[in-house]
Scaffold this active site. Structure first.
Site, PDB file in Angstrom:
ATOM      1  CB  SER A 128      -0.834  -0.003   1.283  1.00 31.93           C
ATOM      2  OG  SER A 128      -1.523   1.217   1.449  1.00 31.93           O
ATOM      3  CE1 TYR A 141      -4.031  -2.629   5.177  1.00 39.08           C
ATOM      4  CE2 TYR A 141      -3.666  -0.277   4.836  1.00 39.08           C
ATOM      5  CZ  TYR A 141      -3.873  -1.550   4.322  1.00 39.08           C
ATOM      6  OH  TYR A 141      -3.899  -1.734   2.963  1.00 39.08           O
TER       7      TYR A 141
END
Ligand SMILES: NC(=O)c1ccc[n+]([C@@H]2O[C@H](COP(=O)([O-])OP(=O)(O)OC[C@H]3O[C@@H](n4cnc5c(N)ncnc54)[C@H](OP(=O)(O)O)[C@@H]3O)[C@@H](O)[C@H]2O)c1
Length: 262
Positions: A128, A141
């Site tokens: 990401s 996360y």
């Protein structure tokens, strides 16, 4: 024709990638806990929970028995935990690491002996932009994605002499099931409640207005077809691709904190 395993392929980025690669003529196994694929996809559904050693072992064994090899792995299975670091219960953070980080490691440990034997292979790890710029209230996360980036940098060097390539793909915001699958830490009106719920709304709004998963599928198909892929690719809305390009020049971390009202 390559034998490809895509994890997290019942939805979103993994589903789009599996369908695209299968339509390009590859033999694609689309793995997930649900074990479902889009009816229009030519990918072969496979039930596999990346949290579970036995399940990953059985899934990879199934492919090897039928195909004799696995040429490409796309590690896409994952989900997000949302909440302040102070409020996140440790078991919730550990479960997040178990899927997003140890899930990748479990799959790699199963396929690497086969790839080493073939003296060829490609592992694509989907991280990401949060794997390089940490997002407020998505700290756990983000930490999982930083971890996969670190693991991939070392793995790349370790397996290179065996003809195996490791590639990182960093998506920005995409319209997928990620937003609804997100697990949110209860803030119970505590010190972070107001700011974190505003940041959650912003994150969900950005994701729902995000890029089409086909954009990432196309990129991964290009990587699979490339004899010499780069190590890192950013993909997503143009503004986020630019932010990543300019992250060493612009104060990227402060821009992100301001964007999320943190
Ligand atoms: N969407 C975005 O904006 C975005 C941005 C950056 C990075 N990413 C990353 O992209 C990846 C894919 O996410 P997505 O956006 O496509 O979300 P998604 O639509 O929710 O898809 C996630 C996939 O992961 C699978 N999965 C979750 N836990 C699993 C487990 N334990 N074992 C096997 N499969 C599991 C889910 O299938 P089952 O529930 O059937 O198992 C599903 O197929 C994730 O790693 C995510 O962190 C997404």
């Amino acid at each position: 024709m390559k034998v490809v395993l895509v994890t997290g392929a019942s939805s979103g980025l993994g589903a789009a990638t599996a369908a695209w690669l299968a339509a390009s003529g590859h033999r694609v196994y689309a793995a997930s806990r649900r074990g479902s694929v889009d009816p229009l996809s030519d990918a072969v559904p496979l039930r596999m929970d990346v949290d579970d050693d036995q399940s990953v072992g059985d899934g990879t064994e199934h492919i090897l028995l039928r195909e004799g090899r696995i040429d490409v792995v796309v590690n896409c299975a994952g989900y997000g935990v949302f909440g302040s670091i102070e409020d996140t219960p440790l078991p919730m953070a550990q479960a997040q690491f178990n899927t997003n980080v140890f899930g990748v490691m479990r799959v790699c440990q199963r396929v690497l002996p086969v790839m080493r034997r073939e003296r060829a292979g490609l592992i694509v790890n989907v991280t990401s932009i949060a794997g390089e710029l940490s997002l407020p209230f998505q700290g756990i996360y983000s930490a999982t994605k930083f971890a996969v980036e670190g693991l991939s940098e070392a793995l790349r060097a370790e397996v290179r002499p065996f003809g195996i390539r490791v590639v990182l793909v960093q998506p920005g915001d995409f319209r997928t099931g990620f937003t609804d699958a997100r697990r949110t830490v209860p803030s119970n009106g505590g010190a972070y409640a107001e700011r974190s719920s505003r940041a959650l709304e912003i994150a969900a709004r950005d994701e729902r207005a995000g890029a089409d998963p086909q954009q990432l599928a196309r990129l991964i198909a290009r990587i699979v077809g490339s004899p010499r892929p780069r190590f890192r690719y950013v993909v997503g809305p143009a503004a986020q691709e630019w932010l990543m390009r300019l992250r060493h020049v612009l104060p990227g971390q402060s821009l992100i904190a301001r964007h999320f009202g943190a």
